[in-house]
Design an enzyme around this catalytic site. Structure first.
Site, PDB file in Angstrom:
ATOM      1  N   MET A 240       0.834  -1.204   0.000  1.00  0.00           N
ATOM      2  CA  MET A 240       0.000   0.000   0.000  1.00  0.00           C
ATOM      3  C   MET A 240       0.870   1.256   0.000  1.00  0.00           C
ATOM      4  O   MET A 240       0.412   2.347   0.350  1.00  0.00           O
ATOM      5  CB  MET A 240      -0.956  -0.002   1.192  1.00  0.00           C
ATOM      6  CG  MET A 240      -2.010  -1.078   1.107  1.00  0.00           C
ATOM      7  SD  MET A 240      -3.556  -0.687   1.988  1.00  0.00           S
ATOM      8  CE  MET A 240      -2.964  -0.432   3.649  1.00  0.00           C
ATOM      9  N   GLY A 241       2.140   1.085  -0.380  1.00  0.00           N
ATOM     10  CA  GLY A 241       3.030   2.236  -0.431  1.00  0.00           C
ATOM     11  C   GLY A 241       3.559   2.616   0.937  1.00  0.00           C
ATOM     12  O   GLY A 241       3.555   1.822   1.870  1.00  0.00           O
ATOM     13  N   ALA A 242       4.045   3.881   1.067  1.00  0.00           N
ATOM     14  CA  ALA A 242       4.723   4.344   2.284  1.00  0.00           C
ATOM     15  C   ALA A 242       5.825   3.349   2.636  1.00  0.00           C
ATOM     16  O   ALA A 242       5.903   2.831   3.743  1.00  0.00           O
ATOM     17  CB  ALA A 242       3.740   4.526   3.425  1.00  0.00           C
TER      18      ALA A 242
ATOM     19  N   GLU B 131      12.090  -0.261   5.011  1.00  0.00           N
ATOM     20  CA  GLU B 131      13.050  -1.343   4.808  1.00  0.00           C
ATOM     21  C   GLU B 131      12.377  -2.714   4.766  1.00  0.00           C
ATOM     22  O   GLU B 131      12.850  -3.629   4.078  1.00  0.00           O
ATOM     23  CB  GLU B 131      14.110  -1.309   5.914  1.00  0.00           C
ATOM     24  CG  GLU B 131      15.253  -2.294   5.730  1.00  0.00           C
ATOM     25  CD  GLU B 131      16.090  -2.045   4.485  1.00  0.00           C
ATOM     26  OE1 GLU B 131      16.732  -3.007   4.015  1.00  0.00           O
ATOM     27  OE2 GLU B 131      16.103  -0.889   3.980  1.00  0.00           O
TER      28      GLU B 131
ATOM     29  N   HIS C 198       9.474  -3.439   3.382  1.00  0.00           N
ATOM     30  CA  HIS C 198       9.013  -3.629   2.010  1.00  0.00           C
ATOM     31  C   HIS C 198      10.189  -3.935   1.074  1.00  0.00           C
ATOM     32  O   HIS C 198      10.095  -4.790   0.184  1.00  0.00           O
ATOM     33  CB  HIS C 198       8.303  -2.372   1.500  1.00  0.00           C
ATOM     34  CG  HIS C 198       7.046  -2.039   2.223  1.00  0.00           C
ATOM     35  ND1 HIS C 198       6.965  -0.991   3.108  1.00  0.00           N
ATOM     36  CD2 HIS C 198       5.809  -2.603   2.203  1.00  0.00           C
ATOM     37  CE1 HIS C 198       5.732  -0.917   3.593  1.00  0.00           C
ATOM     38  NE2 HIS C 198       5.017  -1.884   3.056  1.00  0.00           N
TER      39      HIS C 198
ATOM     40  N   GLY D 284       4.904 -10.051   3.834  1.00  0.00           N
ATOM     41  CA  GLY D 284       5.598 -10.039   5.112  1.00  0.00           C
ATOM     42  C   GLY D 284       4.835 -10.830   6.169  1.00  0.00           C
ATOM     43  O   GLY D 284       3.608 -10.807   6.221  1.00  0.00           O
TER      44      GLY D 284
ATOM     45  N   GLN E   3      -3.218 -11.956   7.936  1.00  0.00           N
ATOM     46  CA  GLN E   3      -3.433 -11.641   6.520  1.00  0.00           C
ATOM     47  C   GLN E   3      -2.789 -12.696   5.633  1.00  0.00           C
ATOM     48  O   GLN E   3      -3.389 -13.153   4.646  1.00  0.00           O
ATOM     49  CB  GLN E   3      -2.842 -10.268   6.201  1.00  0.00           C
ATOM     50  CG  GLN E   3      -2.807  -9.923   4.721  1.00  0.00           C
ATOM     51  CD  GLN E   3      -2.240  -8.551   4.464  1.00  0.00           C
ATOM     52  OE1 GLN E   3      -2.912  -7.549   4.650  1.00  0.00           O
ATOM     53  NE2 GLN E   3      -0.982  -8.477   4.052  1.00  0.00           N
TER      54      GLN E   3
END
Length: 284
Positions: A30-32, A35, A37, A147, A153
């Site tokens: 979802m961006g933002a 490290e 990601h 992750g 999730q």
């Protein structure tokens, strides 16, 4: 790195990548980016020939009182970070592109989505399952990387992929990447930026308290009393509320009142200064 903002552009770019040959990895975000990601991107790059990253702040997984509008959006900065990691293609659709007018389909994964964050955020995992199913169908990757920090999730996505015969990727090709942590142990998260300096310092109690609880559980101490002590420690350190602190089966996420012989997971969600932090750790 190419960037696609429409499905037509995405399919054209994917076609070009497939003509080059090799395997394709998908890393949904979802961006933002941080490290954590980028670690996903590196693992994907090491496993596949091409990496496709998506950035989409998915409105259907936010509740009416959650931080959709406040969620950080920094596409230009994120794009530069992805390009520096060797990502081949960025898929950055608008809400209208992902959910066109008249969109009326939702995917619900029962059991594994119930309890934990599912109980506290009704409808959240329906939104996650729906958008990830769309991403799988849009990109049709050979592998997908997520992750382990969002452990429930990950379990929901694996169950959905298995149940709906999403063979590209199928459940075995969904790769869970270990949580990336700050120097003091706090799990990296886009929401950490919401913490004040004082709350950020207190937040480091979370991973320490979890590690202590795991040591007691692995030592054979009473699970219920250990989890209660964990909650008390967090509240005493300045957390405002503990949504849950539970021991669960690592695969089914069924709650465990006693230590079982199989793999287990300690899952915690707690609020501090208006920010909700989640974390999980393996119990061996």
């Amino acid at each position: 790195m190419q960037t696609a903002s429409t499905l037509k552009m995405l399919r054209r770019s994917l076609g070009a990548l497939r003509n080059e040959g090799g395997t394709i990895a998908l890393v949904p975000t979802m961006g933002a980016l941080h490290e954590g990601h980028l670690t996903l991107m590196r693992d994907a790059k090491s496993a596949c020939d091409h990496v496709v990253a998506s950035i989409f702040v998915n409105p259907t997984q936010f509740g009416p009182n959650e931080d959709l509008d406040a969620y950080p959006r920094q596409l230009a900065e994120d794009s530069a970070m992805l390009e520096s990691e060797g990502v081949s293609l960025l898929w950055a659709p608008t809400v209208e592109e992902m959910y066109p007018k008249g969109f009326a389909t939702s995917i619900s994964v029962s059991k594994v989505s119930e309890g934990f964050c599912g109980a506290d955020r009704p409808g959240h995992f329906d939104g996650v399952a729906t958008v990830v199913c769309k991403l799988f169908n849009q990109v049709q990757p050979d592998k997908a990387f997520f992750g382990e920090k969002d452990y429930q999730q990950l379990a929901v996505i694996r169950t959905m992929a298995r149940d709906l015969d999403l063979t590209f990727p199928h459940a075995d090709a969904i790769v869970g990447v270990p949580t990336v942590r700050e120097a003091d142990g706090l799990a990296m998260s886009s929401r950490n930026r919401y913490l004040t300096p004082e709350d950020r310092e207190r937040a480091a109690t979370l991973p320490r308290a979890m590690q202590e609880a795991i040591a007691r559980i692995e030592d054979g101490q009473n699970v219920t009393r250990t989890l209660a002590a964990l909650e008390d420690e967090l509240l005493g350190a300045g957390f405002d509320r503990v949504d849950y602190a539970e021991l669960a089966d690592a695969s089914s996420l069924e709650r465990l009142d006693t230590r079982s012989s199989g793999p287990a997971r300690l899952l915690v969600a707690a609020r501090i200064g208006g920010t909700r932090l989640i974390d999980n750790m393996a119990v061996t």
